[in-house]
Design a protein around this motif. Structure first.
Motif, mmCIF file in Angstrom:
data_model
loop_
_atom_site.group_PDB
_atom_site.id
_atom_site.type_symbol
_atom_site.label_atom_id
_atom_site.label_comp_id
_atom_site.label_asym_id
_atom_site.label_seq_id
_atom_site.Cartn_x
_atom_site.Cartn_y
_atom_site.Cartn_z
ATOM 1 N N GLU A 97 0.776 -1.207 0.042
ATOM 2 C CA GLU A 97 0.079 0.106 0.088
ATOM 3 C C GLU A 97 0.887 1.170 -0.012
ATOM 4 O O GLU A 97 0.434 2.175 -0.644
ATOM 5 C CB GLU A 97 -0.825 0.087 1.309
ATOM 6 N N GLU A 98 2.164 1.497 0.689
ATOM 7 C CA GLU A 98 2.748 2.416 0.857
ATOM 8 C C GLU A 98 3.759 2.596 -0.139
ATOM 9 O O GLU A 98 4.304 3.862 -0.768
ATOM 10 C CB GLU A 98 3.475 2.599 2.206
ATOM 11 N N LEU A 99 4.400 1.379 -0.835
ATOM 12 C CA LEU A 99 5.451 1.635 -1.636
ATOM 13 C C LEU A 99 5.197 0.774 -3.039
ATOM 14 O O LEU A 99 6.058 0.636 -3.721
ATOM 15 C CB LEU A 99 6.813 1.271 -0.967
ATOM 16 N N GLY A 100 4.095 -0.028 -3.055
ATOM 17 C CA GLY A 100 3.762 -0.716 -4.294
ATOM 18 C C GLY A 100 4.582 -1.955 -4.462
ATOM 19 O O GLY A 100 4.535 -2.453 -5.719
ATOM 20 N N ILE A 101 5.464 -2.543 -3.556
ATOM 21 C CA ILE A 101 6.185 -3.393 -3.689
ATOM 22 C C ILE A 101 5.259 -4.752 -3.227
ATOM 23 O O ILE A 101 4.911 -4.612 -2.119
ATOM 24 C CB ILE A 101 7.390 -3.495 -2.841
ATOM 25 N N LEU A 102 5.269 -5.760 -4.069
ATOM 26 C CA LEU A 102 4.363 -6.870 -3.855
ATOM 27 C C LEU A 102 5.031 -8.186 -3.500
ATOM 28 O O LEU A 102 5.562 -8.647 -4.602
ATOM 29 C CB LEU A 102 3.549 -7.031 -5.116
#
Length: 203
Positions: free
Chosen positions: A50-55
Motif C-alpha cells: 500500500e505504501e510503496l507498491g512492492i508486492l
C-alpha cells in the motif's frame, strides 16, 4: 560503507506518526490481514504494498511481477481489499520471504504506544517502487551507515537504532543469514530518563 542498501520513506509533515521523518514502511494490523495466513507478517506485506507498491507474493508461475503489482494496485483503487485482489490474481502472500528480526515496545510513560515488529525482505526482481500519494512524501535507497552519518537525515529513535543494528553486516546475505538462524527475537523496551534538564530515551 557497507555495500547494500535499505529502503526508507519520508512521512509528510502533517502525518499522525513521525511527521517529516524518514521511517521504514509499516502500519497497524487490520482485520483483513487474518486472511493472509498470519496477521502480523501479512500486515507487513500489505502495508509494504500500500505504501510503496512492492508486492511480496507468488503464484503458480513464480514470484509476482511488476505487471501483477500494477493490476493489484488498480484493483485496490477500485475498493477491492488486498486479500481479495491477491485471490483474484491467483497470488498468495510470500510470508516466507520475510525475516523477523526485531520487536520494539514503546515506553509505558508515553501517551501513544506501539508494539512493533520489524522484518527484512529483498526487493522482488523486476518490481519498482510506487509511493502512495499523501502517505509518502519521498523515498530513498540508502546504506545504513550513510543514513546514520548524515545529520540532515531526520529519523525517530527506533529507526536510528534499527539501522545501527543492521549496519554491522557486510552484506544483505550476511544480515539475512544471521537473523534466520536466531531462534528467538528479544523484545526491546526503551526507557525514558531525565538527563539534566531534558528527557532522553535509552535501551
Amino acid at each position: 560503507p557497507v555495500p547494500w542498501v535499505r529502503l526508507l520513506l519520508r512521512r509528510p509533515g502533517g502525518a499522525d506518526f513521525a511527521p517529516g521523518a524518514n521511517v521504514f514502511p509499516g502500519g497497524s494490523v487490520h482485520a483483513e490481514d487474518r486472511l493472509l495466513g498470519n496477521p502480523l507478517p501479512g500486515a507487513a506485506v500489505r502495508e509494504l504494498f500500500e505504501e510503496l507498491g512492492i508486492l511480496l507474493a507468488r503464484g503458480s508461475r513464480g514470484f509476482a511481477t511488476e505487471a501483477d503489482a500494477e493490476r493489484t494496485r488498480l484493483r485496490l483503487s477500485h475498493g477491492v481489499s488486498f486479500p481479495t485482489a491477491l485471490k483474484e490474481a491467483h497470488l498468495e502472500p510470500a510470508l516466507d520471504e520475510l525475516t523477523y528480526f526485531a520487536r520494539w515496545v514503546t515506553p509505558s510513560l508515553l501517551r501513544r504506544r506501539f508494539d512493533t515488529r520489524f522484518y527484512l525482505a529483498r526487493l522482488p526482481a523486476g518490481q519498482e517502487v510506487h509511493p502512495q500519494p499523501g502517505e509518502v512524501e519521498a523515498w530513498a535507497w540508502v546504506t545504513p551507515r550513510g543514513a546514520l552519518a548524515d545529520p540532515g537525515f531526520s529519523m525517530v529513535f527506533a529507526t536510528r537504532r534499527v539501522l545501527e543494528m543492521v549496519a554491522v553486516d557486510a552484506s544483505a546475505e550476511a544480515l539475512l543469514e544471521r537473523h534466520r538462524e536466531r531462534r528467538r527475537v528479544p523484545i526491546t523496551r526503551p526507557a525514558i530518563r531525565l538527563a539534566g534538564d531534558r528527557f532522553e530515551i535509552v535501551t
